[in-house]
Motif scaffolding. Structure first.
Motif, PDB file in Angstrom:
ATOM      1  N   GLU A 194      38.671  13.163  15.783  1.00 36.55           N
ATOM      2  CA  GLU A 194      37.353  12.568  15.540  1.00 36.55           C
ATOM      3  C   GLU A 194      36.284  13.464  16.154  1.00 36.55           C
ATOM      4  OE1 GLU A 194      36.303   8.822  17.383  1.00 36.55           O
ATOM      5  OE2 GLU A 194      37.129   9.446  19.305  1.00 36.55           O
ATOM      6  N   ILE A 195      35.116  13.398  15.573  1.00 36.59           N
ATOM      7  CA  ILE A 195      33.957  14.105  16.110  1.00 36.59           C
ATOM      8  C   ILE A 195      32.897  13.067  16.408  1.00 36.59           C
ATOM      9  CG2 ILE A 195      32.100  15.742  15.613  1.00 36.59           C
ATOM     10  CD1 ILE A 195      34.074  17.273  13.846  1.00 36.59           C
ATOM     11  N   ILE A 196      32.399  13.095  17.645  1.00 35.21           N
ATOM     12  CA  ILE A 196      31.304  12.216  18.047  1.00 35.21           C
ATOM     13  C   ILE A 196      30.116  13.117  18.354  1.00 35.21           C
ATOM     14  CG2 ILE A 196      30.459  10.579  19.759  1.00 35.21           C
ATOM     15  CD1 ILE A 196      33.390   9.703  20.174  1.00 35.21           C
ATOM     16  N   GLN A 197      29.032  12.908  17.645  1.00 37.59           N
ATOM     17  CA  GLN A 197      27.821  13.709  17.829  1.00 37.59           C
ATOM     18  C   GLN A 197      26.764  12.885  18.542  1.00 37.59           C
ATOM     19  OE1 GLN A 197      27.844  16.444  13.878  1.00 37.59           O
ATOM     20  NE2 GLN A 197      27.020  14.422  13.590  1.00 37.59           N
ATOM     21  N   VAL A 198      26.069  13.524  19.462  1.00 37.70           N
ATOM     22  CA  VAL A 198      24.905  12.909  20.079  1.00 37.70           C
ATOM     23  C   VAL A 198      23.687  13.754  19.709  1.00 37.70           C
ATOM     24  CG1 VAL A 198      26.253  11.928  21.986  1.00 37.70           C
ATOM     25  CG2 VAL A 198      25.130  14.146  22.297  1.00 37.70           C
ATOM     26  N   PRO A 199      22.508  13.149  19.646  1.00 36.72           N
ATOM     27  CA  PRO A 199      21.313  13.908  19.245  1.00 36.72           C
ATOM     28  C   PRO A 199      20.986  15.028  20.234  1.00 36.72           C
ATOM     29  CG  PRO A 199      20.889  11.537  19.172  1.00 36.72           C
ATOM     30  CD  PRO A 199      22.213  11.726  19.840  1.00 36.72           C
ATOM     31  N   ASP A 200      20.484  16.125  19.671  1.00 41.08           N
ATOM     32  CA  ASP A 200      20.022  17.210  20.526  1.00 41.08           C
ATOM     33  C   ASP A 200      18.529  17.057  20.774  1.00 41.08           C
ATOM     34  OD1 ASP A 200      19.258  17.795  17.921  1.00 41.08           O
ATOM     35  OD2 ASP A 200      19.685  19.928  18.072  1.00 41.08           O
ATOM     36  N   GLU A 201      18.055  17.769  21.763  1.00 42.41           N
ATOM     37  CA  GLU A 201      16.630  17.808  22.083  1.00 42.41           C
ATOM     38  C   GLU A 201      16.054  19.105  21.522  1.00 42.41           C
ATOM     39  OE1 GLU A 201      14.428  15.659  24.177  1.00 42.41           O
ATOM     40  OE2 GLU A 201      16.020  14.411  23.314  1.00 42.41           O
ATOM     41  N   LYS A 202      14.849  19.045  21.030  1.00 38.06           N
ATOM     42  CA  LYS A 202      14.186  20.257  20.555  1.00 38.06           C
ATOM     43  C   LYS A 202      13.801  21.099  21.773  1.00 38.06           C
ATOM     44  CE  LYS A 202      14.297  19.022  16.285  1.00 38.06           C
ATOM     45  NZ  LYS A 202      15.584  19.288  15.705  1.00 38.06           N
ATOM     46  N   THR A 203      14.125  22.377  21.702  1.00 35.69           N
ATOM     47  CA  THR A 203      13.781  23.294  22.788  1.00 35.69           C
ATOM     48  C   THR A 203      12.589  24.133  22.361  1.00 35.69           C
ATOM     49  OG1 THR A 203      16.109  23.430  23.415  1.00 35.69           O
ATOM     50  CG2 THR A 203      14.646  25.120  24.299  1.00 35.69           C
ATOM     51  N   PRO A 204      11.473  23.998  23.079  1.00 37.94           N
ATOM     52  CA  PRO A 204      10.305  24.810  22.726  1.00 37.94           C
ATOM     53  C   PRO A 204      10.585  26.296  22.970  1.00 37.94           C
ATOM     54  CG  PRO A 204       9.752  23.113  24.373  1.00 37.94           C
ATOM     55  CD  PRO A 204      11.226  23.108  24.195  1.00 37.94           C
ATOM     56  N   ASP A 205       9.962  27.145  22.164  1.00 39.12           N
ATOM     57  CA  ASP A 205      10.071  28.580  22.394  1.00 39.12           C
ATOM     58  C   ASP A 205       9.519  28.906  23.783  1.00 39.12           C
ATOM     59  OD1 ASP A 205      11.125  28.983  19.880  1.00 39.12           O
ATOM     60  OD2 ASP A 205       9.179  29.489  18.970  1.00 39.12           O
ATOM     61  N   ASN A 206      10.177  29.817  24.456  1.00 40.57           N
ATOM     62  CA  ASN A 206       9.769  30.257  25.791  1.00 40.57           C
ATOM     63  C   ASN A 206       9.639  29.106  26.778  1.00 40.57           C
ATOM     64  OD1 ASN A 206       9.543  32.997  24.896  1.00 40.57           O
ATOM     65  ND2 ASN A 206       7.581  32.440  23.951  1.00 40.57           N
ATOM     66  N   ALA A 207      10.537  28.130  26.660  1.00 37.78           N
ATOM     67  CA  ALA A 207      10.514  26.976  27.575  1.00 37.78           C
ATOM     68  C   ALA A 207      10.802  27.452  28.998  1.00 37.78           C
ATOM     69  CB  ALA A 207      11.552  25.947  27.146  1.00 37.78           C
ATOM     70  N   PRO A 208      10.067  26.938  29.961  1.00 35.21           N
ATOM     71  CA  PRO A 208      10.343  27.314  31.355  1.00 35.21           C
ATOM     72  C   PRO A 208      11.689  26.715  31.804  1.00 35.21           C
ATOM     73  CG  PRO A 208       8.561  25.703  31.248  1.00 35.21           C
ATOM     74  CD  PRO A 208       8.906  26.068  29.839  1.00 35.21           C
ATOM     75  N   PRO A 209      12.285  27.285  32.830  1.00 35.67           N
ATOM     76  CA  PRO A 209      13.592  26.793  33.303  1.00 35.67           C
ATOM     77  C   PRO A 209      13.628  25.290  33.584  1.00 35.67           C
ATOM     78  CG  PRO A 209      13.073  28.867  34.373  1.00 35.67           C
ATOM     79  CD  PRO A 209      11.855  28.463  33.583  1.00 35.67           C
ATOM     80  N   ALA A 210      12.549  24.734  34.111  1.00 27.20           N
ATOM     81  CA  ALA A 210      12.534  23.297  34.422  1.00 27.20           C
ATOM     82  C   ALA A 210      12.641  22.456  33.151  1.00 27.20           C
ATOM     83  CB  ALA A 210      11.263  22.931  35.196  1.00 27.20           C
ATOM     84  N   VAL A 211      12.024  22.897  32.080  1.00 26.69           N
ATOM     85  CA  VAL A 211      12.102  22.183  30.804  1.00 26.69           C
ATOM     86  C   VAL A 211      13.515  22.308  30.230  1.00 26.69           C
ATOM     87  CG1 VAL A 211      11.255  22.149  28.409  1.00 26.69           C
ATOM     88  CG2 VAL A 211       9.641  22.394  30.311  1.00 26.69           C
ATOM     89  N   GLU A 212      14.074  23.502  30.312  1.00 25.74           N
ATOM     90  CA  GLU A 212      15.446  23.692  29.840  1.00 25.74           C
ATOM     91  C   GLU A 212      16.420  22.814  30.620  1.00 25.74           C
ATOM     92  OE1 GLU A 212      16.426  27.854  29.850  1.00 25.74           O
ATOM     93  OE2 GLU A 212      15.277  28.221  28.011  1.00 25.74           O
ATOM     94  N   GLU A 213      16.236  22.718  31.916  1.00 24.32           N
ATOM     95  CA  GLU A 213      17.118  21.879  32.738  1.00 24.32           C
ATOM     96  C   GLU A 213      16.976  20.409  32.337  1.00 24.32           C
ATOM     97  OE1 GLU A 213      19.968  20.654  35.416  1.00 24.32           O
ATOM     98  OE2 GLU A 213      19.558  22.617  34.543  1.00 24.32           O
ATOM     99  N   GLN A 214      15.751  19.961  32.082  1.00 22.27           N
ATOM    100  CA  GLN A 214      15.538  18.573  31.666  1.00 22.27           C
ATOM    101  C   GLN A 214      16.203  18.298  30.325  1.00 22.27           C
ATOM    102  OE1 GLN A 214      14.338  15.967  33.537  1.00 22.27           O
ATOM    103  NE2 GLN A 214      15.267  14.894  31.830  1.00 22.27           N
TER     104      GLN A 214
END
Length: 159
Positions: free
Chosen positions: A34-54
């Protein structure tokens, strides 16, 4: 044996979906996939590390909400243990023989897995030091699980 792939995001490309469908069908002879998918978050271009971590934290929370506590869980992580196809087959076979009836593989989104997911996993598996698109990793993982069952069953499979 139940095999779950718990992953982030949907696969939109027909060619990846075709390959995924084919390996899911093939795996049906050996296990309950089985495959269970959860939604992804949109990653802004050039996102700062704190945004990527969130983003990793948010996607990780979604993964953990679908987590099966009774399963042996292998997280795909670039710094995980690299195995040959025979080594993965041996891992699956050992888990089966030891009474594990469910193996759960976790694939993160484009930024990888959160620390909470990595800490909760029983095992970290790496396919390479290279980074691959998570859609492609579903196909590669399914193919390797299928190959593992062929190896376990002593059935021929192309090399």
């Amino acid at each position: 044996m139940k095999i779950t792939i718990l992953c982030v995001g949907k696969v939109k490309e027909k060619y990846w979906n075709g390959a995924i469908d084919e390996y899911m069908k093939r795996l049906g002879r050996y296990c309950k996939p089985e495959i269970i998918q959860v939604p992804d978050e949109k990653t802004p271009d050039n996102a700062p590390p704190a945004v990527e971590e969130q983003i990793r934290i948010t996607e990780g929370e979604r993964i953990l909400a679908k987590w099966d506590e009774s399963a042996f869980t292998a997280a795909l992580a670039i710094d995980g243990e690299m195995k040959s196809s025979e080594g993965l087959a041996e891992l699956i076979e050992k888990k089966t023989v030891s009474g594990v009836s469910h193996i759960q593989f976790v694939i993160g989104g484009s930024l990888g897995l959160s620390e909470a997911v990595l800490k909760k996993a029983d095992y970290h598996l790496s396919f390479s030091k290279m980074t691959f698109p998570h859609q492609l990793m579903r196909v590669v993982l399914l193919e390797q699980i299928y190959r593992s069952f062929k190896i376990i069953s002593h059935e021929p499979y192309h090399k």
